[in-house]
Design a protein around this motif. Structure first.
Motif, PDB file in Angstrom:
ATOM      1  N   ALA A  60       0.855  -1.180   0.000  1.00 28.51           N
ATOM      2  CA  ALA A  60       0.000   0.000   0.000  1.00 28.51           C
ATOM      3  C   ALA A  60       0.893   1.233   0.000  1.00 28.51           C
ATOM      4  CB  ALA A  60      -0.894   0.001   1.242  1.00 28.51           C
ATOM      5  N   ASP A  61       0.434   2.298  -0.637  1.00 25.63           N
ATOM      6  CA  ASP A  61       1.242   3.513  -0.710  1.00 25.63           C
ATOM      7  C   ASP A  61       1.573   4.044   0.684  1.00 25.63           C
ATOM      8  OD1 ASP A  61      -0.409   4.890  -3.674  1.00 25.63           O
ATOM      9  OD2 ASP A  61       1.242   3.466  -3.456  1.00 25.63           O
ATOM     10  N   SER A  62       0.676   3.845   1.625  1.00 23.39           N
ATOM     11  CA  SER A  62       0.853   4.399   2.966  1.00 23.39           C
ATOM     12  C   SER A  62       2.012   3.766   3.730  1.00 23.39           C
ATOM     13  CB  SER A  62      -0.437   4.240   3.778  1.00 23.39           C
ATOM     14  OG  SER A  62      -0.797   2.873   3.868  1.00 23.39           O
ATOM     15  N   VAL A  63       2.481   2.595   3.290  1.00 27.59           N
ATOM     16  CA  VAL A  63       3.548   1.905   4.026  1.00 27.59           C
ATOM     17  C   VAL A  63       4.809   1.695   3.197  1.00 27.59           C
ATOM     18  CG1 VAL A  63       1.813   0.724   5.423  1.00 27.59           C
ATOM     19  CG2 VAL A  63       2.829  -0.453   3.451  1.00 27.59           C
ATOM     20  N   LYS A  64       4.792   2.090   1.946  1.00 25.51           N
ATOM     21  CA  LYS A  64       5.975   1.918   1.096  1.00 25.51           C
ATOM     22  C   LYS A  64       7.176   2.617   1.695  1.00 25.51           C
ATOM     23  CE  LYS A  64       3.868   1.232  -3.457  1.00 25.51           C
ATOM     24  NZ  LYS A  64       3.593   1.852  -4.788  1.00 25.51           N
ATOM     25  N   GLY A  65       8.303   1.914   1.716  1.00 23.03           N
ATOM     26  CA  GLY A  65       9.527   2.470   2.271  1.00 23.03           C
ATOM     27  C   GLY A  65       9.662   2.292   3.770  1.00 23.03           C
ATOM     28  N   ARG A  66       8.582   1.873   4.439  1.00 27.15           N
ATOM     29  CA  ARG A  66       8.623   1.679   5.900  1.00 27.15           C
ATOM     30  C   ARG A  66       8.413   0.221   6.276  1.00 27.15           C
ATOM     31  NH1 ARG A  66       4.852   3.832   9.052  1.00 27.15           N
ATOM     32  NH2 ARG A  66       3.206   3.850   7.474  1.00 27.15           N
ATOM     33  N   PHE A  67       7.577  -0.484   5.532  1.00 25.48           N
ATOM     34  CA  PHE A  67       7.264  -1.881   5.837  1.00 25.48           C
ATOM     35  C   PHE A  67       7.910  -2.789   4.794  1.00 25.48           C
ATOM     36  CE2 PHE A  67       2.891  -1.244   8.136  1.00 25.48           C
ATOM     37  CZ  PHE A  67       3.497  -0.311   8.978  1.00 25.48           C
ATOM     38  N   THR A  68       8.308  -3.978   5.242  1.00 24.02           N
ATOM     39  CA  THR A  68       8.880  -4.968   4.337  1.00 24.02           C
ATOM     40  C   THR A  68       8.248  -6.326   4.610  1.00 24.02           C
ATOM     41  OG1 THR A  68      11.000  -3.786   4.324  1.00 24.02           O
ATOM     42  CG2 THR A  68      10.991  -6.063   3.520  1.00 24.02           C
ATOM     43  N   ILE A  69       7.693  -6.930   3.576  1.00 20.55           N
ATOM     44  CA  ILE A  69       7.121  -8.262   3.705  1.00 20.55           C
ATOM     45  C   ILE A  69       8.109  -9.279   3.156  1.00 20.55           C
ATOM     46  CG2 ILE A  69       5.915  -8.184   1.466  1.00 20.55           C
ATOM     47  CD1 ILE A  69       3.643  -9.798   2.819  1.00 20.55           C
ATOM     48  N   SER A  70       8.162 -10.436   3.814  1.00 23.66           N
ATOM     49  CA  SER A  70       9.026 -11.512   3.348  1.00 23.66           C
ATOM     50  C   SER A  70       8.384 -12.846   3.716  1.00 23.66           C
ATOM     51  CB  SER A  70      10.425 -11.404   3.964  1.00 23.66           C
ATOM     52  OG  SER A  70      10.356 -11.498   5.374  1.00 23.66           O
ATOM     53  N   ARG A  71       8.945 -13.920   3.179  1.00 23.70           N
ATOM     54  CA  ARG A  71       8.410 -15.237   3.478  1.00 23.70           C
ATOM     55  C   ARG A  71       9.543 -16.242   3.586  1.00 23.70           C
ATOM     56  NH1 ARG A  71       4.665 -16.745  -1.543  1.00 23.70           N
ATOM     57  NH2 ARG A  71       4.698 -18.848  -0.647  1.00 23.70           N
ATOM     58  N   ASP A  72       9.325 -17.242   4.420  1.00 21.08           N
ATOM     59  CA  ASP A  72      10.238 -18.362   4.567  1.00 21.08           C
ATOM     60  C   ASP A  72       9.453 -19.598   4.157  1.00 21.08           C
ATOM     61  OD1 ASP A  72      11.764 -20.542   5.436  1.00 21.08           O
ATOM     62  OD2 ASP A  72      12.612 -19.432   7.108  1.00 21.08           O
ATOM     63  N   ASN A  73       9.689 -20.078   2.952  1.00 15.61           N
ATOM     64  CA  ASN A  73       8.894 -21.195   2.430  1.00 15.61           C
ATOM     65  C   ASN A  73       9.132 -22.480   3.218  1.00 15.61           C
ATOM     66  OD1 ASN A  73       7.694 -19.651   0.378  1.00 15.61           O
ATOM     67  ND2 ASN A  73       9.473 -19.943  -0.952  1.00 15.61           N
ATOM     68  N   ALA A  74      10.327 -22.653   3.747  1.00 16.19           N
ATOM     69  CA  ALA A  74      10.623 -23.860   4.515  1.00 16.19           C
ATOM     70  C   ALA A  74       9.821 -23.910   5.805  1.00 16.19           C
ATOM     71  CB  ALA A  74      12.115 -23.928   4.816  1.00 16.19           C
ATOM     72  N   LYS A  75       9.480 -22.730   6.322  1.00 14.77           N
ATOM     73  CA  LYS A  75       8.723 -22.652   7.576  1.00 14.77           C
ATOM     74  C   LYS A  75       7.263 -22.295   7.353  1.00 14.77           C
ATOM     75  CE  LYS A  75      12.722 -21.285  10.371  1.00 14.77           C
ATOM     76  NZ  LYS A  75      13.284 -20.251  11.284  1.00 14.77           N
TER      77      LYS A  75
END
Length: 123
Positions: A60-75
């Motif tokens: 979302a534009d409101s969180v760009k540059g502040r929030f980071t999403i990631s994933r761990d497929n093994a977990k």
């Protein structure tokens, strides 16, 4: 059945950071997308960030540059790193997972929601 367990919410001062986690378990073949949404009283649930099966992301534009999403497929886990938090980030944050499951005729695609975790940004 697919179960999502969220953790990491809490109270933080403006400018601070939090890291949310969402762990998926249960009967599914694979995970397509994983996302975070948030909702405040009287408002609709809104998409904050999503990570796709090819690791591409959207925010979302409101969180760009502040929030980071990631994933761990093994977990089977998604994370949301939230930095430079603002009072307007206060909300209940929900995890959403899009999975492939077995179906009588073959396989199907379904999405599931977590129970939500409260994030409060305040002095």
């Amino acid at each position: 059945q697919v179960h999502l367990v969220e953790s990491g919410g809490g109270l933080v001062q403006p400018g601070g950071s939090l890291r949310l986690s969402c762990a998926a378990s249960g009967n599914f073949i694979s995970i397509y997308d994983m996302g975070w949404y948030r909702q405040t009283p009287g408002s609709q649930r809104e998409l904050i960030a999503r990570v796709f099966s090819d690791d591409s992301t959207t925010y979302a534009d409101s969180v760009k540059g502040r929030f980071t999403i990631s994933r761990d497929n093994a977990k089977n886990t998604a994370y949301l790193q939230m930095d430079t938090l603002k009072p307007e980030d206060t909300a209940v944050y929900y995890c959403n997972v899009d999975v492939r499951i077995n179906w009588p005729s073959g396989t199907a695609r379904r999405d599931y929601w977590g129970q939500g975790t409260q994030v409060t940004v305040s002095l």
